[in-house]
Design an enzyme around this catalytic site. Structure first.
Site, PDB file in Angstrom:
ATOM      1  N   ASP A  46     -27.220   4.937 -20.639  1.00 61.70           N
ATOM      2  CA  ASP A  46     -26.107   5.123 -19.710  1.00 61.70           C
ATOM      3  C   ASP A  46     -26.576   4.987 -18.268  1.00 61.70           C
ATOM      4  O   ASP A  46     -27.764   5.078 -17.968  1.00 61.70           O
ATOM      5  CB  ASP A  46     -25.451   6.489 -19.921  1.00 61.70           C
ATOM      6  CG  ASP A  46     -26.432   7.642 -19.790  1.00 61.70           C
ATOM      7  OD1 ASP A  46     -27.592   7.483 -20.217  1.00 61.70           O
ATOM      8  OD2 ASP A  46     -26.062   8.699 -19.266  1.00 61.70           O
ATOM      9  N   GLU A 113     -27.702  10.604 -20.862  1.00 56.69           N
ATOM     10  CA  GLU A 113     -28.712  11.247 -20.010  1.00 56.69           C
ATOM     11  C   GLU A 113     -28.125  11.655 -18.675  1.00 56.69           C
ATOM     12  O   GLU A 113     -28.393  12.744 -18.166  1.00 56.69           O
ATOM     13  CB  GLU A 113     -29.896  10.295 -19.816  1.00 56.69           C
ATOM     14  CG  GLU A 113     -31.117  10.931 -19.155  1.00 56.69           C
ATOM     15  CD  GLU A 113     -31.112  10.801 -17.628  1.00 56.69           C
ATOM     16  OE1 GLU A 113     -32.000  11.402 -16.982  1.00 56.69           O
ATOM     17  OE2 GLU A 113     -30.225  10.106 -17.084  1.00 56.69           O
ATOM     18  N   GLU A 114     -27.334  10.787 -18.087  1.00 59.98           N
ATOM     19  CA  GLU A 114     -26.824  11.038 -16.741  1.00 59.98           C
ATOM     20  C   GLU A 114     -25.771  12.140 -16.714  1.00 59.98           C
ATOM     21  O   GLU A 114     -25.660  12.878 -15.730  1.00 59.98           O
ATOM     22  CB  GLU A 114     -26.228   9.757 -16.151  1.00 59.98           C
ATOM     23  CG  GLU A 114     -27.202   8.604 -16.011  1.00 59.98           C
ATOM     24  CD  GLU A 114     -28.261   8.826 -14.938  1.00 59.98           C
ATOM     25  OE1 GLU A 114     -28.325   9.942 -14.378  1.00 59.98           O
ATOM     26  OE2 GLU A 114     -29.022   7.895 -14.670  1.00 59.98           O
ATOM     27  N   HIS A 425     -28.009   6.459  -8.163  1.00 55.07           N
ATOM     28  CA  HIS A 425     -26.776   7.254  -8.260  1.00 55.07           C
ATOM     29  C   HIS A 425     -25.823   7.007  -7.097  1.00 55.07           C
ATOM     30  O   HIS A 425     -24.862   7.739  -6.946  1.00 55.07           O
ATOM     31  CB  HIS A 425     -27.075   8.758  -8.388  1.00 55.07           C
ATOM     32  CG  HIS A 425     -27.835   9.130  -9.609  1.00 55.07           C
ATOM     33  ND1 HIS A 425     -28.006  10.446 -10.011  1.00 55.07           N
ATOM     34  CD2 HIS A 425     -28.476   8.374 -10.541  1.00 55.07           C
ATOM     35  CE1 HIS A 425     -28.722  10.471 -11.121  1.00 55.07           C
ATOM     36  NE2 HIS A 425     -29.021   9.222 -11.455  1.00 55.07           N
TER      37      HIS A 425
END
Length: 475
Positions: A46, A113-114, A425
């Protein structure tokens, strides 16, 4: 996921999933190297889907629009996906490289994961066979990571009373935009603005003018520093001019505080066309703004044992208010699980004073450093041999999956390394293309070294940089 499974089938490689959906692709050892230690190449599938507010982009359908400038690969107005697309691409390139000598290989691709570390937290036990794990999710050239912070999501929810707008009130839209944003762990110490923290500060200053909250929307992900925040407020008509002047002064003050770090901040107050006849009561609005203003945010403590590394922090990542329904999600990180627990408890104590409910979700442990690791010693030797310099050995204030994976597979010896990625991000995410070549050299050399049990000779990419190019193609 199906794309990777189809790719594995095309290459004749065994693959399977665990109950959560994490994917494993396996490749047998090169002939004569069956007794070499098994290696797990690990990355997550992801990415953080962030786009600038003025750039319409559907991440489920629209391709990432990339371009190269000054040796860096960028995306236009969105996150790039180098985190962790390059790690995944590197693992696939290894699996598809029949010229590489290696021991038994497993490529582990985790999910979520994010958003929650869900893939690692729910990873099947007794599934992996390897003795060594190479996490390919680091973002600094010339560095190797041997430890990371743990963390937890702190969620606060409440239903606040509302009352009808008065005849002398009008709804206005208050916006705070233009911040850099970034990763809530590795960028938290850089002094960048947090849009939620700053807009709440503005609301606190405006309280004497009788401002009441109608709604609030700030941040989109708990692990990204919020770049923008918006609030609709009910404002007495006679206060409009005074509030406009106060905002002009506040904007200048905040820009001065962020000078040299986060210089794009902009405050705006515009008439709102929304049709709402309700706002929080004056008391509820006052209590909520005060609680948010007092909530922990930013660096809490620096580490004594690991100088220069943040020990404990908190990010006010997502704050929402709609029709009196309030929701907050903060991400606490710490090298000490006890400190994570303490910050969560402080949230509970603070927001209980205004009748809100607090819960902790998705807690995950940290990764305890082992500076005497033989794998680390091997990597340091190869880094010097291949690149002519010693790597920096680091502990990161971010949630690498290694801590969770190590808890499920205590026998694993682990390190984490990767190419140079900046602005993760956020829409400023970019990767240094030359560092991808170095990353690929190191990964190949380490696998050969582990297979041979001695210094490998592959401290260079194949002729024409073919495999390094394949990483970029897959990415």
């Amino acid at each position: 996921m199906k794309v990777l499974e189809h790719w594995a089938d095309e290459h004749g490689l065994f693959h399977d999933r665990d109950a959560f959906g994490n994917l494993r692709i396996c490749k047998p050892a090169s002939p004569g190297h069956e007794q070499a230690p098994g290696v797990v190449l690990q990355g997550h599938l992801d990415m953080v889907a962030q786009a600038n507010a003025d750039h319409p982009h559907d991440f489920t359908r629209d391709p990432i629009d990339t371009y190269v400038a000054d040796g860096w690969l960028h995306a236009r107005h969105t996150t790039l996906g180098a985190d962790n697309g390059l790690g995944v691409a590197a693992a696939l390139a290894v699996l598809g490289d029949d010229s590489l000598t290696h021991g038994p290989l497993e490529a582990l691709f985790t999910l979520e994961e994010e958003s929650s570390m869900g893939g690692a937290l729910n990873l099947a036990e007794g599934w992996l066979n390897g003795r060594i794990l190479l996490n390919l999710d680091s973002e600094d050239r010339g560095q190797v990571y041997i430890g990371c912070a743990g963390g937890a999501d702190v969620v606060v929810e409440a239903q606040f009373p509302t009352s009808a707008l008065r005849d002398d009130e009008q709804i206005w839209r208050l916006s705070l935009t233009g911040l850099v944003g970034g990763h809530s762990g590795i960028d938290i110490h850089k002094g960048r603005g947090n849009a939620n923290r700053l807009l709440v500060r503005v609301l606190r200053v405006l309280e004497p003018s009788g401002v009441r909250l109608v709604d609030y929307h700030g941040g989109t992900l708990r692990n990204a520093l919020p770049r923008e925040a918006f609030a609709s407020v009910a404002l007495p008509n006679e206060e409009t001019v005074a509030v406009q002047r106060r905002l002009e002064a506040l904007e200048q003050a905040l820009r001065a505080e962020l000078a040299g770090i986060d210089e794009g901040l902009a405050l705006a107050l515009t008439p709102c066309t929304m049709r709402s006849d309700q706002a929080l009561t004056a008391t509820a609005s006052h209590l909520l703004v005060n609680a948010l203003h007092a909530a922990p945010c930013g660096v809490e403590r620096m580490s004594v044992e690991v100088p220069g590394v943040v020990e404990t922090s908190n990010n006010l990542g997502v704050v929402n208010l709609e029709n009196g329904c309030f929701h907050l999600c903060a991400l606490v990180r710490s090298l000490r699980d006890s400190a994570t627990d303490d910050i969560a408890d402080r949230f509970a104590a603070l927001f209980s004073l205004i009748g809100a409910r607090t819960r902790v979700e998705n807690a995950y442990p940290g990764w305890t450093p082992d500076p005497e690791s033989s794998l680390l010693a091997r990597f340091r030797r190869l880094h010097q041999q291949c690149l002519g310099s010693d790597p920096e050995v680091k502990v990161i204030h971010a949630g690498l999956e290694c801590g969770i994976l190590g808890g499920k597979y205590p026998h694993l010896e682990m390190i984490s390394f990767g190419p140079q990625i900046r602005g993760a991000h956020s829409p400023d995410e970019r990767v240094d293309i030359a560092s991808v070549d170095e990353f690929w050299q190191l990964l190949r050399s380490l696998l050969e070294d582990l297979a041979n049990g001695q210094a490998a000779s592959m401290c260079r990419p194949p002729a024409g940089n073919q495999r390094a190019g394949e990483i970029n193609d897959r990415f």
